[in-house]
Design a protein around this motif. Structure first.
Motif, PDB file in Angstrom:
ATOM      1  N   ARG A  52       0.804  -1.228   0.000  1.00 15.02           N
ATOM      2  CA  ARG A  52       0.000   0.000   0.000  1.00 15.02           C
ATOM      3  C   ARG A  52       0.840   1.283   0.000  1.00 15.02           C
ATOM      4  O   ARG A  52       0.298   2.362   0.166  1.00 15.02           O
ATOM      5  N   LYS A  53       2.135   1.152  -0.185  1.00 18.38           N
ATOM      6  CA  LYS A  53       3.018   2.321  -0.187  1.00 18.38           C
ATOM      7  C   LYS A  53       2.629   3.284  -1.305  1.00 18.38           C
ATOM      8  O   LYS A  53       2.316   2.882  -2.414  1.00 18.38           O
ATOM      9  N   GLY A  54       2.643   4.574  -1.019  1.00 15.97           N
ATOM     10  CA  GLY A  54       2.237   5.586  -1.993  1.00 15.97           C
ATOM     11  C   GLY A  54       3.036   5.547  -3.286  1.00 15.97           C
ATOM     12  O   GLY A  54       2.485   5.696  -4.376  1.00 15.97           O
ATOM     13  N   LYS A  55       4.347   5.348  -3.195  1.00 15.36           N
ATOM     14  CA  LYS A  55       5.177   5.304  -4.403  1.00 15.36           C
ATOM     15  C   LYS A  55       4.806   4.115  -5.280  1.00 15.36           C
ATOM     16  O   LYS A  55       4.850   4.198  -6.504  1.00 15.36           O
ATOM     17  N   VAL A  56       4.433   3.001  -4.653  1.00 19.65           N
ATOM     18  CA  VAL A  56       3.988   1.824  -5.410  1.00 19.65           C
ATOM     19  C   VAL A  56       2.671   2.139  -6.110  1.00 19.65           C
ATOM     20  O   VAL A  56       2.510   1.860  -7.306  1.00 19.65           O
TER      21      VAL A  56
END
Length: 140
Positions: A52-56
């Motif tokens: 769920r990382k923003g960059k992903v």
């Protein structure tokens, strides 16, 4: 280990990594996108925080990759889990590998064997109540 299941062929794609942070997941997604460069790519994930990382999420939006998250406590909805069960049974249960390298070699050998015999994944949960739109679980 990071792994993906191609439902069209039934084959597993995997990478061994020392860690499972968002950076490793991101790298794996890029490898999968390179392997399947055309069309929308759907990746079913659990709710592990690196997924769920923003960059992903930003990269996925830019590269036509849709991350689809299974509900909490419903990992059985992800077809790859049955493949992991077989992998554990044939390579890990009752094992005592002398090193991580030996364990990884056994897992890789099993996946190569299974991929040679892979068949497309079809007919998920045939006859199951979950496929009926009128089915609602009874909740107290």
């Amino acid at each position: 280990m990071l792994a993906a299941l191609d439902l069209a062929s039934g084959q597993l794609f995997y990478r061994f990594r020392d860690r499972k942070r968002w950076q490793e997941f991101f790298g794996f997604l890029r490898q999968i996108r390179t392997r399947f460069p055309i069309g929308r790519l759907f990746v079913v994930c659990d709710n592990f925080s690196p997924h769920r990382k923003g960059k992903v999420a930003d990269w996925c939006a830019d590269h036509d990759v849709a991350l689809v998250f299974t509900p909490t406590h419903a990992s059985w909805l992800n077809w790859i889990e049955s493949e992991f069960t077989a992998l554990r049974y044939f390579t890990l249960d009752g094992s005592d590998y002398p090193s991580h390298t030996a364990q990884e070699a056994a897992i890789a050998g099993y996946i190569r064997w299974a991929n040679k015999r892979a068949m497309p994944k079809q007919h998920f949960a045939v006859g199951s109540k979950i496929r009926r739109p009128d089915y609602l679980p009874s909740v107290a």
